[in-house]
Each structure stands twice: as C-alpha cells, then as structure tokens.
Design a protein around this motif. Structure first.
Motif, PDB file in Angstrom:
ATOM      1  N   ILE A   8       0.971  -0.665  -0.353  1.00 23.00           N
ATOM      2  CA  ILE A   8      -0.177  -0.484  -0.016  1.00 23.00           C
ATOM      3  C   ILE A   8       0.965   1.189   0.297  1.00 23.00           C
ATOM      4  CG2 ILE A   8      -1.781   0.904   0.712  1.00 23.00           C
ATOM      5  CD1 ILE A   8      -2.464  -1.532   2.930  1.00 23.00           C
ATOM      6  N   ARG A  11      -0.121   5.944   3.054  1.00 29.30           N
ATOM      7  CA  ARG A  11      -1.498   5.305   4.922  1.00 29.30           C
ATOM      8  C   ARG A  11      -3.012   5.214   4.135  1.00 29.30           C
ATOM      9  NH1 ARG A  11       0.174   5.127   9.420  1.00 29.30           N
ATOM     10  NH2 ARG A  11      -1.310   3.254   9.713  1.00 29.30           N
ATOM     11  N   TRP A  12      -3.883   4.475   4.325  1.00 31.81           N
ATOM     12  CA  TRP A  12      -5.315   4.694   4.012  1.00 31.81           C
ATOM     13  C   TRP A  12      -5.942   4.491   5.641  1.00 31.81           C
ATOM     14  CZ3 TRP A  12      -6.437   0.110  -0.443  1.00 31.81           C
ATOM     15  CH2 TRP A  12      -5.788   0.938  -1.682  1.00 31.81           C
ATOM     16  N   GLU A  17      -6.921  -0.920   5.732  1.00 33.17           N
ATOM     17  CA  GLU A  17      -5.897  -1.444   6.067  1.00 33.17           C
ATOM     18  C   GLU A  17      -5.841  -2.254   6.462  1.00 33.17           C
ATOM     19  OE1 GLU A  17      -3.037   2.707   5.771  1.00 33.17           O
ATOM     20  OE2 GLU A  17      -2.972   1.603   8.365  1.00 33.17           O
ATOM     21  N   ARG A  28       3.053  -2.113   4.408  1.00 35.50           N
ATOM     22  CA  ARG A  28       2.462  -0.381   4.459  1.00 35.50           C
ATOM     23  C   ARG A  28       4.348   0.287   4.223  1.00 35.50           C
ATOM     24  NH1 ARG A  28      -0.719  -0.086   9.808  1.00 35.50           N
ATOM     25  NH2 ARG A  28       1.292   1.194  10.204  1.00 35.50           N
ATOM     26  N   ASN A  29       3.262   2.076   3.843  1.00 33.05           N
ATOM     27  CA  ASN A  29       4.467   3.383   3.512  1.00 33.05           C
ATOM     28  C   ASN A  29       4.541   4.060   4.689  1.00 33.05           C
ATOM     29  OD1 ASN A  29       6.467   5.060   3.261  1.00 33.05           O
ATOM     30  ND2 ASN A  29       5.255   5.721   0.853  1.00 33.05           N
ATOM     31  N   ASP A  30       4.853   3.723   6.224  1.00 31.34           N
ATOM     32  CA  ASP A  30       4.600   4.161   6.641  1.00 31.34           C
ATOM     33  C   ASP A  30       4.749   5.643   6.997  1.00 31.34           C
ATOM     34  OD1 ASP A  30       2.956   2.120   7.909  1.00 31.34           O
ATOM     35  OD2 ASP A  30       5.166   1.596   9.363  1.00 31.34           O
ATOM     36  N   ASP A  32       4.402   7.496   4.407  1.00 28.00           N
ATOM     37  CA  ASP A  32       3.072   8.420   3.989  1.00 28.00           C
ATOM     38  C   ASP A  32       3.673   8.926   2.749  1.00 28.00           C
ATOM     39  OD1 ASP A  32       0.689   8.304   3.365  1.00 28.00           O
ATOM     40  OD2 ASP A  32       0.249   9.788   4.824  1.00 28.00           O
TER      41      ASP A  32
END
Ligand code: 8YV
Length: 323
Positions: A8, A11-12, A17, A28-30, A32
């Motif tokens: 992803i 952040r969604w 998520e 995840r791409n923390d 963002d």
C-alpha cells in the motif's frame, strides 16, 4: 497457501488497512511520502500487487528490466493517467481503478468550486480573516448568479452526470454536454441536457464550464489559450478532473487579463507544485486535490480496491479492470 504480498503506497483509512492486513501479506509506507521511480521499480520486483495512488508516477521507465513479480496494480482512485497502461499491459500486469464510489463527492466538490468562484467566497473569506472587512455595502464583493445559468460539462461519465443532476435539479441550470461518444437520450433527459459535438461550441455558450474527462496525453491542454479565448467573457472554468487538461500558464494569462470571469481548480499539472502565475491570478479558487476527500468515500475507495484484489487473486475477473 501463502498470502499475496501487497504494497500500500500511502496510508489509507484505518478500517481498510485492517481488512487488507487480515487478507494479505501487507507492507505499508508508514512515512506516507510519495514513492520515487527507484522505490517503484523495486516494488515491482518485490510485491504481487501494488496499490498506488495519483502520487505514484508509474511511467514506462519503471516497468523496464527483468524479474517483475507484480501481477496487478490496484489503483486507489478512478483516474489512472499516472500509470503507463501500455507498459503495464506489455508486462502482463493488470490494472484496476475505483469508479462509482467517488462520483457524488467529486461532483459535490465541483459545485463547491463553482459556487465559491461565482459568489467570490474565496475572496470574501480571505478579506475577513485578514481583518480587511469594513462592513456591508451594496457594491461589496458582488458576484454572479448561478441559478438558471448555463453549465457546460466536458466529459459526461459518472462524475459529469452527478454534477449535472446537482446543477439542474438544485440550481435550475441549463446543461450542455460534450462527450467523446453519444450519450443515451434517457441519460440526457434526466437533466434536460443537450449534447453538442464540438467542445468549441460548448465553450462559446456556457456561463460555467466544468471538466470531467480523463487526463493523460490524449487530453493534455485540451483547454488551451485558444479555447479559453472562446469562452464567454465572465464565464467560469472548473477543473476537478486532471491538471494536465488545462494549460495553466494560458489560464493564468486569461485570468490576469480578465478574459474570463474566474476559475476553480482542484487539480494541477505538477502537484503539489503551483506555478507562481496561478498563485498571483485573480478570481481563482484553488483546493489541494480534495475531490474524493470524505471519510465515507475514501473508505469506499479502499474497499473497492480490496474487492478488485480478492477477485483477482481468487482467479475471477476484477469488476474494475481497466487493463
Ligand atoms: C483521488 C482522484 O483522491 O480518483 C481520482 O481519480 O483524483 C481522487 O479521487 C486520487 O486520485 C487518489 O489516487
């Protein structure tokens, strides 16, 4: 069976998520922040699925080279002009998007911009907050009446139709439509709309023009200096589609020279960069790409991506496959 590895890229909404994490092996791409070309190239070699957004530029160069693992780009958003579709196809990668679920909110935002520009709401808010309001007077910030005016809609897909419904049934506007294919008579009848063949004809007779066509190379600078010159003096241009559809330098000139009445933009050619000429242009309301930005819609977009992924990995055709 091992769960598909998915990335992803931003952040969604938390609820989405969480559901994705329960079904897939999620990264995840923390941070963002947008992924650059190198990170995207690596991702294509690491993940079975990538879930990109408009901030991930998947140009042809990203798809070059051996060992690609990704089988699907499940885009979060209806527009996908940031993805080179022919390069994805050439590598056998499926692409899906998220139509329908964002039409209402994007249409609401187009109407927001139209009203803000026509009624000078942006100027008024700035004046008040900066302490410049000296009080009511009959000639203060006088705008233009929207009710009963003619709205020209370029691109009459789901979002264009949702705009027409609001404008016609809410504001009694006359609706003109330009679309690349013929619109079904029943669809036009819902808003008493009339379809014209040529964009130029629509521009010449609309009091407000709202763009709802796709972006990408085919529609780059569809609205250029010449077409801005065809618009009625005093008419408004609204863009909630894609930045590249409008030549921003030409729009800034038209606004500075007072050749059109004003403009409302939610999208830009090089987001998040806004050229100085637009910053300085009068009668312009700008929003930071908020079309689909409601909790309800952002969640629905995420769940729609998830539906596409589940179908794809279960061997069914995803409902929103665009390539
Ligand atoms: C999204 C949009 O916020 O769906 C689209 O095409 O422009 C917006 O609703 C954005 O594109 C997310 O990728």
């Amino acid at each position: 069976m091992t769960r598909p590895k998915i990335l992803i890229t931003r952040r969604w909404p938390e609820a989405v998520e969480a559901r994705l994490a329960a079904a897939f092996d999620v990264t995840r791409n923390d941070a963002d922040t947008p992924l650059g070309p190198d990170a995207l190239r690596d991702a294509l070699r690491t993940f079975d699925a990538i879930l990109p957004t408009v901030t991930d530029r998947l140009g042809p160069e990203v798809f070059e080279g051996p060992d690609i693992r990704t089988r699907i780009l499940a885009n979060y958003g209806v527009g996908f002009s940031h993805i080179d579709i022919s390069a994805a196809k050439a590598r056998g990668i499926a692409v899906t998007n998220t139509p329908d679920v964002l039409s209402d909110c994007t249409a609401d935002l187009a109407l927001t911009l139209m009203l803000m520009v026509a009624r000078r709401a942006g100027e008024g808010e700035r004046e008040l907050r900066e302490g410049r309001w000296t009080g009511w007077r009959p000639t203060h910030l006088v705008g233009t009446k929207v009710s009963g005016a003619t709205l020209g809609i370029i691109g009459f897909g789901r979002i264009g139709q949702a705009v027409a419904k609001r404008a016609h049934h809410g504001f009694g506007m006359r609706i003109l439509v330009q679309n690349r294919s013929a619109v079904a008579p029943g669809v036009l009848a819902e808003t008493g709309a009339r379809q014209v063949d040529a964009i130029d004809d629509l521009l010449a007779i609309s009091d407000c023009v709202s763009l709802h066509c796709p972006g990408g190379a085919a529609n780059r600078h569809l609205i250029d200096a010449w077409r801005l010159g065809l618009m009625k003096p005093g008419a408004f241009l609204i863009n909630t589609a894609r930045g590249e559809v409008v030549d921003e330098a030409a729009l800034a000139d038209a606004l500075v020279q007072g050749r059109i009445g004003g403009a409302g933009l939610d999208v830009f050619e090089n987001e998040p960069r806004i050229p100085a000429s637009l910053m300085a242009a009068p009668n312009l309301v700008m929003l930071p790409h908020l079309g689909s930005a409601t909790r309800e819609t952002r969640e629905a977009m995420g769940f729609r991506v998830m539906d596409n992924l589940v179908d794809f990995f279960d061997g069914r055709e995803p409902r929103d496959r665009v390539a």
